[in-house]
Design a protein around this motif. Structure first.
Motif, PDB file in Angstrom:
ATOM      1  N   VAL A  42       0.839  -1.199   0.000  1.00  0.00           N
ATOM      2  CA  VAL A  42       0.000   0.000   0.000  1.00  0.00           C
ATOM      3  C   VAL A  42       0.878   1.254   0.000  1.00  0.00           C
ATOM      4  N   THR A  43       1.910   1.245   0.814  1.00  0.00           N
ATOM      5  CA  THR A  43       2.825   2.393   0.854  1.00  0.00           C
ATOM      6  C   THR A  43       3.476   2.618  -0.508  1.00  0.00           C
ATOM      7  N   ALA A  44       3.991   1.547  -1.106  1.00  0.00           N
ATOM      8  CA  ALA A  44       4.638   1.672  -2.415  1.00  0.00           C
ATOM      9  C   ALA A  44       3.654   2.146  -3.477  1.00  0.00           C
ATOM     10  N   ALA A  45       2.419   1.647  -3.433  1.00  0.00           N
ATOM     11  CA  ALA A  45       1.427   2.042  -4.435  1.00  0.00           C
ATOM     12  C   ALA A  45       1.061   3.521  -4.303  1.00  0.00           C
ATOM     13  N   VAL A  46       0.803   3.955  -3.079  1.00  0.00           N
ATOM     14  CA  VAL A  46       0.414   5.355  -2.887  1.00  0.00           C
ATOM     15  C   VAL A  46       1.558   6.290  -3.261  1.00  0.00           C
ATOM     16  N   LEU A  47       2.745   6.005  -2.734  1.00  0.00           N
ATOM     17  CA  LEU A  47       3.888   6.853  -3.068  1.00  0.00           C
ATOM     18  C   LEU A  47       4.232   6.767  -4.550  1.00  0.00           C
ATOM     19  N   GLY A  48       4.054   5.587  -5.151  1.00  0.00           N
ATOM     20  CA  GLY A  48       4.356   5.422  -6.575  1.00  0.00           C
ATOM     21  C   GLY A  48       3.431   6.229  -7.458  1.00  0.00           C
ATOM     22  N   VAL A  49       2.147   6.213  -7.132  1.00  0.00           N
ATOM     23  CA  VAL A  49       1.185   6.974  -7.936  1.00  0.00           C
ATOM     24  C   VAL A  49       1.455   8.471  -7.813  1.00  0.00           C
ATOM     25  N   VAL A  50       1.627   8.934  -6.585  1.00  0.00           N
ATOM     26  CA  VAL A  50       1.884  10.358  -6.379  1.00  0.00           C
ATOM     27  C   VAL A  50       3.236  10.744  -6.995  1.00  0.00           C
ATOM     28  N   GLY A  51       4.247   9.926  -6.762  1.00  0.00           N
ATOM     29  CA  GLY A  51       5.573  10.223  -7.298  1.00  0.00           C
ATOM     30  C   GLY A  51       5.623  10.205  -8.806  1.00  0.00           C
ATOM     31  N   TRP A  52       4.948   9.240  -9.424  1.00  0.00           N
ATOM     32  CA  TRP A  52       4.930   9.151 -10.881  1.00  0.00           C
ATOM     33  C   TRP A  52       4.335  10.420 -11.472  1.00  0.00           C
ATOM     34  N   ARG A  53       3.311  10.883 -10.818  1.00  0.00           N
ATOM     35  CA  ARG A  53       2.627  12.065 -11.325  1.00  0.00           C
ATOM     36  C   ARG A  53       3.511  13.311 -11.290  1.00  0.00           C
ATOM     37  N   TYR A  54       4.324  13.420 -10.249  1.00  0.00           N
ATOM     38  CA  TYR A  54       5.107  14.642 -10.077  1.00  0.00           C
ATOM     39  C   TYR A  54       6.571  14.518 -10.486  1.00  0.00           C
ATOM     40  N   ALA A  55       7.150  13.306 -10.404  1.00  0.00           N
ATOM     41  CA  ALA A  55       8.590  13.213 -10.650  1.00  0.00           C
ATOM     42  C   ALA A  55       9.008  12.131 -11.632  1.00  0.00           C
ATOM     43  N   GLY A  56       8.127  11.239 -12.036  1.00  0.00           N
ATOM     44  CA  GLY A  56       8.472  10.231 -13.033  1.00  0.00           C
ATOM     45  C   GLY A  56       9.047   8.945 -12.455  1.00  0.00           C
ATOM     46  N   HIS A  57       9.850   8.272 -13.275  1.00  0.00           N
ATOM     47  CA  HIS A  57      10.351   6.940 -12.950  1.00  0.00           C
ATOM     48  C   HIS A  57      11.168   6.883 -11.660  1.00  0.00           C
ATOM     49  N   GLY A  58      11.988   7.852 -11.438  1.00  0.00           N
ATOM     50  CA  GLY A  58      12.845   7.852 -10.255  1.00  0.00           C
ATOM     51  C   GLY A  58      12.035   7.803  -8.971  1.00  0.00           C
ATOM     52  N   ALA A  59      10.938   8.512  -8.935  1.00  0.00           N
ATOM     53  CA  ALA A  59      10.089   8.528  -7.741  1.00  0.00           C
ATOM     54  C   ALA A  59       9.431   7.167  -7.516  1.00  0.00           C
ATOM     55  N   VAL A  60       9.108   6.471  -8.583  1.00  0.00           N
ATOM     56  CA  VAL A  60       8.511   5.141  -8.438  1.00  0.00           C
ATOM     57  C   VAL A  60       9.524   4.174  -7.826  1.00  0.00           C
TER      58      VAL A  60
END
Length: 89
Positions: free
Chosen positions: A50-68
């Motif tokens: 759940v943590t990875a999914a939430v942070l991944g979705v938010v990060g992908w939106r704002y910072a791209g692959h590196g954030a995922v």
């Protein structure tokens, strides 16, 4: 930090964790199995996913692959933290 540098940093952190496990296994055979047993517990894996999914979705939106990649690493660290048990009394 650009995307490729961020991915390299995550890869280095993951490699350091794997090397740490390997060194511990060489010193004390069987310790790696105990250390990675957290991956078989439903509660811990769910919290990490759940943590990875939430942070991944938010990060992908704002910072791209590196954030995922950082989100996946954060999810793995949450698994370790959630598995911590209080010391025996």
């Amino acid at each position: 930090m650009n995307g490729s540098a961020s991915l390299l940093t995550v890869a280095l952190v993951a490699a350091a964790l794997v090397i740490r496990t390997a060194v511990a296994e060489l010193r004390n055979p069987g310790s790696a199995r105990a250390r990675w047993a957290v991956a078989s517990r439903t509660r811990t894996v769910t919290a990490g996913a759940v943590t990875a999914a939430v942070l991944g979705v938010v990060g992908w939106r704002y910072a791209g692959h590196g954030a995922v990649a950082w989100a996946v690493l954060a999810g793995a660290l949450v698994v370790v933290v959630v598995d911590r048990r209080p010391p025996p009394e």
